[in-house]
Design an enzyme around this catalytic site. Sequence first.
Site, PDB file in Angstrom:
ATOM      1  N   SER A  29       0.828  -1.215   0.000  1.00 32.87           N
ATOM      2  CA  SER A  29       0.000   0.000   0.000  1.00 32.87           C
ATOM      3  C   SER A  29       0.864   1.268   0.000  1.00 32.87           C
ATOM      4  CB  SER A  29      -0.941  -0.013   1.208  1.00 32.87           C
ATOM      5  OG  SER A  29      -0.205  -0.115   2.409  1.00 32.87           O
ATOM      6  N   THR A  30       2.020   1.227   0.652  1.00 32.38           N
ATOM      7  CA  THR A  30       2.904   2.410   0.659  1.00 32.38           C
ATOM      8  C   THR A  30       3.482   2.617  -0.748  1.00 32.38           C
ATOM      9  OG1 THR A  30       3.489   1.691   2.898  1.00 32.38           O
ATOM     10  CG2 THR A  30       4.715   3.549   2.006  1.00 32.38           C
ATOM     11  N   ASP A  80      10.839   0.496  -1.857  1.00 33.24           N
ATOM     12  CA  ASP A  80       9.888  -0.516  -1.397  1.00 33.24           C
ATOM     13  C   ASP A  80       9.497  -0.243   0.055  1.00 33.24           C
ATOM     14  OD1 ASP A  80       8.264  -2.742  -1.322  1.00 33.24           O
ATOM     15  OD2 ASP A  80       9.871  -4.212  -1.554  1.00 33.24           O
ATOM     16  N   ASP A  83       7.380  -4.347   6.522  1.00 29.83           N
ATOM     17  CA  ASP A  83       6.463  -4.644   7.629  1.00 29.83           C
ATOM     18  C   ASP A  83       7.083  -4.249   8.964  1.00 29.83           C
ATOM     19  OD1 ASP A  83       4.364  -5.890   6.033  1.00 29.83           O
ATOM     20  OD2 ASP A  83       5.943  -7.312   5.543  1.00 29.83           O
ATOM     21  N   LYS A  93       9.890  -8.269   5.535  1.00 30.44           N
ATOM     22  CA  LYS A  93       9.056  -7.950   4.386  1.00 30.44           C
ATOM     23  C   LYS A  93       8.289  -9.206   3.964  1.00 30.44           C
ATOM     24  CE  LYS A  93      10.522  -5.681   0.987  1.00 30.44           C
ATOM     25  NZ  LYS A  93       9.166  -5.096   0.995  1.00 30.44           N
ATOM     26  N   GLY A  95       4.671  -9.196   3.877  1.00 29.41           N
ATOM     27  CA  GLY A  95       3.275  -9.175   4.302  1.00 29.41           C
ATOM     28  C   GLY A  95       2.338  -9.291   3.111  1.00 29.41           C
ATOM     29  N   GLU A 102      10.899  -9.139  -4.525  1.00 27.66           N
ATOM     30  CA  GLU A 102      11.415  -7.939  -3.850  1.00 27.66           C
ATOM     31  C   GLU A 102      12.893  -8.123  -3.501  1.00 27.66           C
ATOM     32  OE1 GLU A 102       7.270  -6.386  -1.787  1.00 27.66           O
ATOM     33  OE2 GLU A 102       8.582  -7.676  -0.626  1.00 27.66           O
TER      34      GLU A 102
HETATM   35  C1  5RP Z   1       5.027  -6.911   0.328  1.00 20.92           C
HETATM   36  C2  5RP Z   1       5.862  -6.171   1.283  1.00 20.92           C
HETATM   37  C3  5RP Z   1       5.419  -4.800   1.683  1.00 20.92           C
HETATM   38  O1  5RP Z   1       6.435  -3.902   1.431  1.00 20.92           O
HETATM   39  C4  5RP Z   1       5.079  -4.792   3.137  1.00 20.92           C
HETATM   40  O2  5RP Z   1       4.106  -5.799   3.392  1.00 20.92           O
HETATM   41  C5  5RP Z   1       4.544  -3.439   3.592  1.00 20.92           C
HETATM   42  O3  5RP Z   1       3.297  -3.226   3.045  1.00 20.92           O
HETATM   43  P1  5RP Z   1       2.481  -1.883   3.250  1.00 20.92           P
HETATM   44  O4  5RP Z   1       3.201  -0.814   2.507  1.00 20.92           O
HETATM   45  O5  5RP Z   1       1.122  -2.199   2.653  1.00 20.92           O
HETATM   46  O6  5RP Z   1       2.388  -1.594   4.725  1.00 20.92           O
HETATM   47  O7  5RP Z   1       6.883  -6.610   1.748  1.00 20.92           O
HETATM   48  O8  5RP Z   1       5.505  -8.206   0.117  1.00 20.92           O
END
Ligand code: 5RP
Length: 219
Positions: A29-30, A80, A83, A93, A95, A102
Amino acid sequence: MNQDEMKKQAAEAALAYVEGGVVGVGTGSTVNHFIDYLAGIKGRIEGAVSSSEASTQRMRQHGINVIDLNAAGPLSLYVDGADESNHQLQLIKGGGGALTREKIVAAASAQFVCIADETKLVSCLGQFPLPVEVIPMARSYVGRELVKLGGNPVWRENFVTDNGNLILDVHNLEIMEPIKLENQINALAGVVTVGLFANRPADVLILGSQSGPRTLKAD
Ligand code: 5RP
């Protein structure tokens, strides 16, 4: 300011690191906010290497040129989310389940700029369950080995990664030695990737906060 607004703030601040060329782009989402900002300067970059089908789709919707990593060569910048991050900028990472691609794009990039809201900064990694991508036939075996390492692995049911694999989320870990644990889990047969980014931490962490974006560099 809510958590999403802080993520948006960090994403906007990361634009300052974009100097043209091909940008590595993460997932989540970020990063979705970052992609939306990147669209505003897409004429200044050659294109982007994506770390997931979801990010590819969002970038294509914005008309950003998505380039295969094999055709791009070394990247100067990867942006990127995470978490969790500790003060050494070692990360958990995955999540969103995109950890393998990644990790590949991070490894291929000279600079890794991590964007997150301030709640992601912790003193010790492990409160967030550690994602481990596994080959489907190795799920139970790897699960048993993760228990031996002190964790409580939980199968992320009804989820298949972009690579056709499964995720085990490992709860109850207090990760005192992130590099050692990353190497131990990587060494298990059937593990594709562990979501610990300790051997290759972020270089810069931008945290959205109530008082504006805060930038941390590795200790
Ligand atoms: C995806 C990831 C994301 O960068 C991590 O989960 C953070 O997500 P968000 O920006 O939604 O908090 O590693 O595999």
